[in-house]
Scaffold this active site. Structure first.
Site, PDB file in Angstrom:
ATOM      1  N   SER A 129       7.132 -50.639-133.834  1.00  0.00           N
ATOM      2  CA  SER A 129       5.840 -50.314-133.231  1.00  0.00           C
ATOM      3  C   SER A 129       4.904 -49.704-134.265  1.00  0.00           C
ATOM      4  O   SER A 129       5.333 -48.962-135.143  1.00  0.00           O
ATOM      5  CB  SER A 129       6.017 -49.336-132.068  1.00  0.00           C
ATOM      6  OG  SER A 129       4.754 -49.022-131.493  1.00  0.00           O
ATOM      7  N   LYS A 183      12.282 -49.790-127.058  1.00  0.00           N
ATOM      8  CA  LYS A 183      10.972 -50.324-127.444  1.00  0.00           C
ATOM      9  C   LYS A 183      10.219 -50.851-126.224  1.00  0.00           C
ATOM     10  O   LYS A 183       9.002 -50.686-126.103  1.00  0.00           O
ATOM     11  CB  LYS A 183      11.154 -51.450-128.470  1.00  0.00           C
ATOM     12  CG  LYS A 183       9.858 -52.188-128.851  1.00  0.00           C
ATOM     13  CD  LYS A 183       8.789 -51.235-129.389  1.00  0.00           C
ATOM     14  CE  LYS A 183       7.681 -51.950-130.145  1.00  0.00           C
ATOM     15  NZ  LYS A 183       6.970 -52.992-129.415  1.00  0.00           N
ATOM     16  N   HIS A 186       8.856 -47.912-124.452  1.00  0.00           N
ATOM     17  CA  HIS A 186       7.694 -47.470-125.252  1.00  0.00           C
ATOM     18  C   HIS A 186       6.455 -48.276-124.877  1.00  0.00           C
ATOM     19  O   HIS A 186       5.380 -47.730-124.640  1.00  0.00           O
ATOM     20  CB  HIS A 186       7.997 -47.640-126.741  1.00  0.00           C
ATOM     21  CG  HIS A 186       6.788 -47.613-127.630  1.00  0.00           C
ATOM     22  ND1 HIS A 186       5.924 -48.695-127.754  1.00  0.00           N
ATOM     23  CD2 HIS A 186       6.274 -46.646-128.433  1.00  0.00           C
ATOM     24  CE1 HIS A 186       4.946 -48.393-128.579  1.00  0.00           C
ATOM     25  NE2 HIS A 186       5.133 -47.163-129.024  1.00  0.00           N
ATOM     26  N   ASN A 187       6.611 -49.610-124.809  1.00  0.00           N
ATOM     27  CA  ASN A 187       5.462 -50.453-124.495  1.00  0.00           C
ATOM     28  C   ASN A 187       4.983 -50.236-123.064  1.00  0.00           C
ATOM     29  O   ASN A 187       3.781 -50.283-122.790  1.00  0.00           O
ATOM     30  CB  ASN A 187       5.813 -51.925-124.720  1.00  0.00           C
ATOM     31  CG  ASN A 187       5.820 -52.302-126.188  1.00  0.00           C
ATOM     32  OD1 ASN A 187       6.035 -51.451-127.051  1.00  0.00           O
ATOM     33  ND2 ASN A 187       5.596 -53.559-126.480  1.00  0.00           N
ATOM     34  N   GLU A 190       3.031 -47.211-123.114  1.00  0.00           N
ATOM     35  CA  GLU A 190       1.761 -47.566-123.757  1.00  0.00           C
ATOM     36  C   GLU A 190       0.785 -48.158-122.733  1.00  0.00           C
ATOM     37  O   GLU A 190      -0.401 -47.792-122.711  1.00  0.00           O
ATOM     38  CB  GLU A 190       2.035 -48.572-124.873  1.00  0.00           C
ATOM     39  CG  GLU A 190       0.833 -49.096-125.610  1.00  0.00           C
ATOM     40  CD  GLU A 190       1.236 -50.183-126.600  1.00  0.00           C
ATOM     41  OE1 GLU A 190       0.620 -51.273-126.571  1.00  0.00           O
ATOM     42  OE2 GLU A 190       2.164 -49.949-127.399  1.00  0.00           O
TER      43      GLU A 190
END
Length: 482
Positions: A129, A183, A186-187, A190
């Site tokens: 990222s 991940k 995380h997205n 986001e």
């Protein structure tokens, strides 16, 4: 030139910049791209004079690697990864390492890890990222997969990743798909952060009638508070950016948002795990709703409403918006961490939650000062069930609730959509309510489907069925899944 420390396949924006990053840290890199013209252009241009070896076939790439060979794949998620793995396996030897640095779906990484290991090789699924700038200057890296691969890739990964002080924003996440799962979350977070910022923007624009220049100054001020983060920083910059003719650029951008699927994957995973990821789910749906531009224009004509008129103290209300944004942000991360805890149990991962916060503290899109508080919470209590139960976060939320309620209530009365703000508040109210109406819901399920229920005057784990109509029998459909 000596053989390369690592090979990289896929010279798109992320791949190219990662190669330049690795080379700048003292590593020799061999590169390959399916469109070989890109290789030639890269090694004769940007990479000229660097310790970068251009290769024009996978055989040549592998032949130029030190053992154990490490090949990082920076290609589109999906079939392209599987196809590349099949091409590389015959060229590699036992103990060599394949690394997927794309946005692969974690179930694919679980499957690929098992498959590659069955061939005597090692596999790493690594979340990356930070976008173009992060890839070049230091991304957040989230590796998982074959445990034996970590000592081999660790020196490279921790050299090229972002740093917070002396700490690397990269550490081993866990087995098989753990890195890509983290991940993915995380997205998803986001998505939530971006939607929350957009709702604050719309509230100021449509509710308070503020100009982009005024909001530019507000976000600049907010970035000096607990909201100090990359996304607030770039929002500040966007709101101050002007076209060549002097007009604010963002005011001329069509209000339809795109997405690449990782937010959707996060929402689906939450349903699979039975974890209420309400804010991220609403953020995904908000992008879907934005894409219905023509329908929304028609609907706005069928259901016209007057522009809201704010009659209070504007400066005070802007501070309330800031506080509501911070409260909602806490909820988003609390939900994301709850999902990771649940998945860790499901897949047998031993996740280091404080370490994950550190990985996200620098280099990545959601990097913020706020993540330091999450690391502190999990360092203090690695078994923390929910961020809201940590002393810092519980005290902070308690202080933010009045402003949060005021903002959501005013937005609802004014007809300004606030799906992320309001779903976060609803989650908070539900999570902190000792007695929800699910007793009635379970009675309904038992009435029409004999799905049974538990009683508050009996021990947990005992299930009962009532013949509600007097016409049914005593047979139950089986115990329910809570």
């Amino acid at each position: 030139m000596k053989k390369a420390d690592i090979g990289l396949v896929g010279l798109a924006v992320m791949g190219e910049n990662l190669v330049m990053n690795m080379e700048s840290k003292g590593f020799t890199v061999a590169v390959y791209n399916r469109t070989i013209e890109k290789v030639k252009r890269f090694v004769e241009g940007r990479a000229a004079g660097k310790h970068i070896i251009g290769t024009y076939s996978l055989d040549e790439l592998v032949a130029n690697l030190e053992r154990p060979r490490k090949v990082m794949m920076m290609v589109k998620a999906g079939q392209a990864v599987d196809s590349l793995i099949e091409q590389l396996i015959p060229l590699l030897d036992e103990g060599d390492i394949l690394i997927d640095g794309g946005n692969s779906h974690f179930p694919d990484t679980i499957r690929r890890t098992a498959y590659v290991e069955s061939k005597g090789l090692l596999y790493v699924g690594c979340g990356v990222s930070g976008g173009e700038e992060g890839a070049l200057k230091g991304p957040s890296l989230m590796p998982g997969g074959s445990v034996a691969a970590w000592p081999q890739v660790k020196p490279i990964f921790q050299a090229v990743c972002a740093k917070v002080g002396d700490e690397a924003c990269c550490d081993w996440v866990g087995e098989n798909g753990a890195g890509h799962f983290v991940k993915m979350v995380h997205n998803g977070i986001e998505y939530g952060d971006m939607q929350l910022i957009c709702e604050a923007y719309q509230l100021m624009r449509d509710g308070l009638g503020m100009s982009a220049e005024e909001m530019h100054r507000v976000f600049a001020a907010w970035n000096q508070t607990e909201l100090d983060s990359y996304l607030v920083e770039i929002t500040r910059d966007i709101l101050g950016y002007r076209d060549e003719n002097g007009e604010i650029t963002v005011d001329h951008i069509l209000d339809t948002a795109g997405q690449k699927g990782t937010g959707k994957w996060t929402a689906i995973a939450s349903l699979d795990e039975g974890i209420p990821l309400t804010l991220i789910g609403e953020s995904v749906y908000s992008r879907c709703l934005s894409a219905m531009k023509d329908e929304r224009v028609k609907a706005s004509q069928v259901f016209p409403r007057e522009s809201p008129v704010f009659e209070g103290d504007k400066a005070e209300f802007i501070e309330c918006i800031r506080r509501a944004l911070y409260a909602s942000k806490i909820i988003s991360y609390a939900q994301g961490y709850a999902l990771m805890r649940s998945a860790a149990k499901t897949y047998g991962w031993n996740l280091n939650y404080g370490g994950i916060a550190l990985m996200w503290r620098g280099g990545c899109i959601i990097r913020s000062v706020f993540l330091g508080k999450i690391k502190e919470a999990y360092d203090k209590n690695p078994a923390l069930e929910n961020l809201l139960l940590d002393d810092y976060f519980s005290e902070t939320i308690r202080s933010l609730v009045p402003a949060w309620r005021e903002v959501v209530a005013w937005a609802v009365k004014s007809g300004i959509p606030m799906p992320a703000f309001s779903s976060a508040l609803s989650y908070f109210d539900g999570y902190t309510t000792a007695c929800l109406p699910a007793n009635l819901l379970q009675a309904q399920r038992d009435y029409f489907g004999a799905h049974t229920y538990e009683r508050i005057d009996q021990p947990r784990g005992q299930f009962f069925h009532t013949n509600w109509t007097g016409h049914g029998g005593d047979t139950a459909a089986g115990t329910y899944n809570a």
